[in-house]
Design a protein around this motif. Structure first.
Motif, PDB file in Angstrom:
ATOM      1  N   ARG A 182    -111.028  78.607  16.852  1.00 19.43           N
ATOM      2  CA  ARG A 182    -110.670  77.254  16.400  1.00 19.43           C
ATOM      3  C   ARG A 182    -111.889  76.384  16.088  1.00 19.43           C
ATOM      4  O   ARG A 182    -111.767  75.364  15.460  1.00 19.43           O
ATOM      5  CB  ARG A 182    -109.801  76.470  17.379  1.00 19.43           C
ATOM      6  N   LEU A 183    -113.077  76.768  16.579  1.00 16.24           N
ATOM      7  CA  LEU A 183    -114.291  75.951  16.429  1.00 16.24           C
ATOM      8  C   LEU A 183    -114.063  74.542  16.999  1.00 16.24           C
ATOM      9  O   LEU A 183    -114.441  73.529  16.424  1.00 16.24           O
ATOM     10  CB  LEU A 183    -114.727  75.886  14.962  1.00 16.24           C
ATOM     11  N   LYS A 184    -113.425  74.502  18.166  1.00 18.45           N
ATOM     12  CA  LYS A 184    -113.008  73.205  18.705  1.00 18.45           C
ATOM     13  C   LYS A 184    -114.060  72.519  19.556  1.00 18.45           C
ATOM     14  O   LYS A 184    -113.926  71.328  19.845  1.00 18.45           O
ATOM     15  CB  LYS A 184    -111.716  73.374  19.505  1.00 18.45           C
ATOM     16  N   TYR A 185    -115.098  73.221  19.947  1.00 17.46           N
ATOM     17  CA  TYR A 185    -116.149  72.607  20.767  1.00 17.46           C
ATOM     18  C   TYR A 185    -117.329  72.275  19.859  1.00 17.46           C
ATOM     19  O   TYR A 185    -118.211  73.098  19.621  1.00 17.46           O
ATOM     20  CB  TYR A 185    -116.555  73.548  21.892  1.00 17.46           C
ATOM     21  N   ALA A 186    -117.351  71.061  19.344  1.00 20.12           N
ATOM     22  CA  ALA A 186    -118.274  70.700  18.271  1.00 20.12           C
ATOM     23  C   ALA A 186    -119.739  70.793  18.704  1.00 20.12           C
ATOM     24  O   ALA A 186    -120.548  71.469  18.066  1.00 20.12           O
ATOM     25  CB  ALA A 186    -117.962  69.303  17.749  1.00 20.12           C
ATOM     26  N   ARG A 187    -120.111  70.102  19.760  1.00 14.18           N
ATOM     27  CA  ARG A 187    -121.522  70.052  20.139  1.00 14.18           C
ATOM     28  C   ARG A 187    -122.074  71.400  20.585  1.00 14.18           C
ATOM     29  O   ARG A 187    -123.135  71.825  20.120  1.00 14.18           O
ATOM     30  CB  ARG A 187    -121.733  68.991  21.213  1.00 14.18           C
ATOM     31  N   PRO A 188    -121.404  72.114  21.497  1.00 17.09           N
ATOM     32  CA  PRO A 188    -121.962  73.421  21.872  1.00 17.09           C
ATOM     33  C   PRO A 188    -121.943  74.442  20.738  1.00 17.09           C
ATOM     34  O   PRO A 188    -122.810  75.317  20.680  1.00 17.09           O
ATOM     35  CB  PRO A 188    -121.087  73.859  23.046  1.00 17.09           C
ATOM     36  N   SER A 189    -120.976  74.335  19.826  1.00 16.84           N
ATOM     37  CA  SER A 189    -120.971  75.236  18.671  1.00 16.84           C
ATOM     38  C   SER A 189    -122.157  74.940  17.772  1.00 16.84           C
ATOM     39  O   SER A 189    -122.822  75.861  17.258  1.00 16.84           O
ATOM     40  CB  SER A 189    -119.664  75.097  17.887  1.00 16.84           C
ATOM     41  N   HIS A 190    -122.449  73.655  17.571  1.00 18.45           N
ATOM     42  CA  HIS A 190    -123.629  73.246  16.812  1.00 18.45           C
ATOM     43  C   HIS A 190    -124.895  73.761  17.493  1.00 18.45           C
ATOM     44  O   HIS A 190    -125.817  74.267  16.831  1.00 18.45           O
ATOM     45  CB  HIS A 190    -123.656  71.729  16.701  1.00 18.45           C
ATOM     46  N   ALA A 191    -124.947  73.670  18.817  1.00 16.26           N
ATOM     47  CA  ALA A 191    -126.130  74.133  19.550  1.00 16.26           C
ATOM     48  C   ALA A 191    -126.286  75.642  19.431  1.00 16.26           C
ATOM     49  O   ALA A 191    -127.412  76.142  19.282  1.00 16.26           O
ATOM     50  CB  ALA A 191    -126.026  73.720  21.018  1.00 16.26           C
TER      51      ALA A 191
END
Length: 349
Positions: free
Chosen positions: A77-86
């Protein structure tokens, strides 16, 4: 005999949301294939690819030795924005191949998750719709987001690139309706089908094709082999002899969960999953592009439960692959941000 699937090649700047009328029609009667296919034909986003060029990219003067870094991840889902960006920012690959990516779903904050990830890292992208979601998601998400609604209702696959993408396409990998026929309204009823999205780019004067693929999990090994044949048939018409990398979630659940057994089968898993024979016969290899570790992990809510096997893979043709890695998909506190680990590999000619 493989019948060549229709390729989607039309590009658009932004999808129109799934309409209330489309949802009401899909849910109005018995969940039959006829109703599914009629609803699918009335959703324009299935006939286009959402496309953005990178806002800035490396110029030929900045090129070095020909090395391409590729990242692949089922982002759930790519629902965790900040850790996915990190996570992506810690790798900063030339190409990122993403599966299970939401646009306008309540479970992921009704965000355009692809754009939110791509823009601050200066990636362009192409996105292919896989499913129009008629509800809030799985049983957990229905409970967590009760009373909310989806802004767009889209779920699909994407390629992010630091370099301009061209000749973009998506191909259907099955006949669809696996998540519609027989499903009740309060289940995960969806319109759509598994697909792969591909594109051509040029890096350091070298053309290459990148493909993000997602195979059906509610399928037999023989069905996954058929999906592989459909993918290869599409590549035969698009790619020619140029180098290719395919990455994604292939749901190879028939592989052993015992680590030693998985390692023993690693060079030739086709006895369990015949899709590997299809890929090998088409000239693709995987041994040097992947590690021998399982690629799933348990989420903070305790699901899914181990043991796990390797279901995410890279397949390469025309490259030498090295420095393969399986990366933990976790946040700064060690909590899972997907039930899949991420993959990374370096390619050279």
């Amino acid at each position: 005999m493989v019948h060549l699937p229709r390729l989607v090649t039309h590009l658009t700047n932004e999808f129109a949301p799934l309409t209330k009328a489309a949802i009401e029609f899909a849910l109005a009667g018995e969940p039959t294939r006829e109703r599914h296919d009629h609803a699918l034909a009335d959703i324009p986003a299935f006939n286009s690819l959402e496309y953005k060029i990178p806002e800035k990219f490396l110029s030929p003067r900045e090129k070095s030795a020909f090395r391409i870094s590729v990242f692949s991840w089922n982002a759930e889902r790519l629902k965790y924005a900040r850790p996915s960006h990190a996570l992506l920012g810690s790798v900063l690959p030339d190409i990122a191949l993403l599966t299970e990516v939401d646009i306008g779903m309540a479970r992921s904050g009704n965000r355009h998750t692809v754009r939110d990830l791509a823009h601050p890292l200066h990636y362009g992208y192409v996105y292919a719709l896989e499913f129009a979601e008629l509800g809030l998601g799985d049983d957990r998400e229905i409970e967590w987001h009760k009373g909310q609604s989806n802004l767009y209702g889209y779920h699909g696959n994407a390629i992010l690139s630091r370099w301009p993408l061209s000749e973009c396409f998506a191909v259907r990998l099955d006949d669809g309706a696996h998540w519609f026929v027989g499903f009740e309204q309060n289940d995960q009823r969806r319109i759509g089908f598994r697909n792969a999205v591909g594109a051509r780019t040029i890096i350091h004067d070298q053309p290459l094709w990148a493909v993000a693929a997602h195979f059906e999990n509610r399928a037999t090994p023989q069905m996954r082999a058929e999906q592989a044949r459909r993918l290869i048939a599409a590549l035969d018409t698009k790619v020619g002899t140029e180098p290719v990398i395919i990455g994604g979630d292939f749901n190879t659940s028939a592989l052993p969960t015992d680590q030693y057994a998985l390692e023993d089968l690693f060079d030739d898993p086709s006895g369990c999953e015949p899709m590997f024979a299809v890929m090998r016969d088409a000239g693709f290899s995987w041994a040097s592009a992947n590690t021998k570790e399982p690629t799933c992990r348990t989420r903070p809510d305790g699901t899914p439960e181990p043991p796990f096997t390797r279901i995410d893979w890279f397949f390469t043709r025309g490259f030498t692959a090295h420095d393969a890695a399986t990366l933990p998909a976790i946040d700064s506190e060690g909590h899972a941000i997907s039930d899949h680990e991420a993959l990374r590999v370096t390619l050279t000619l």
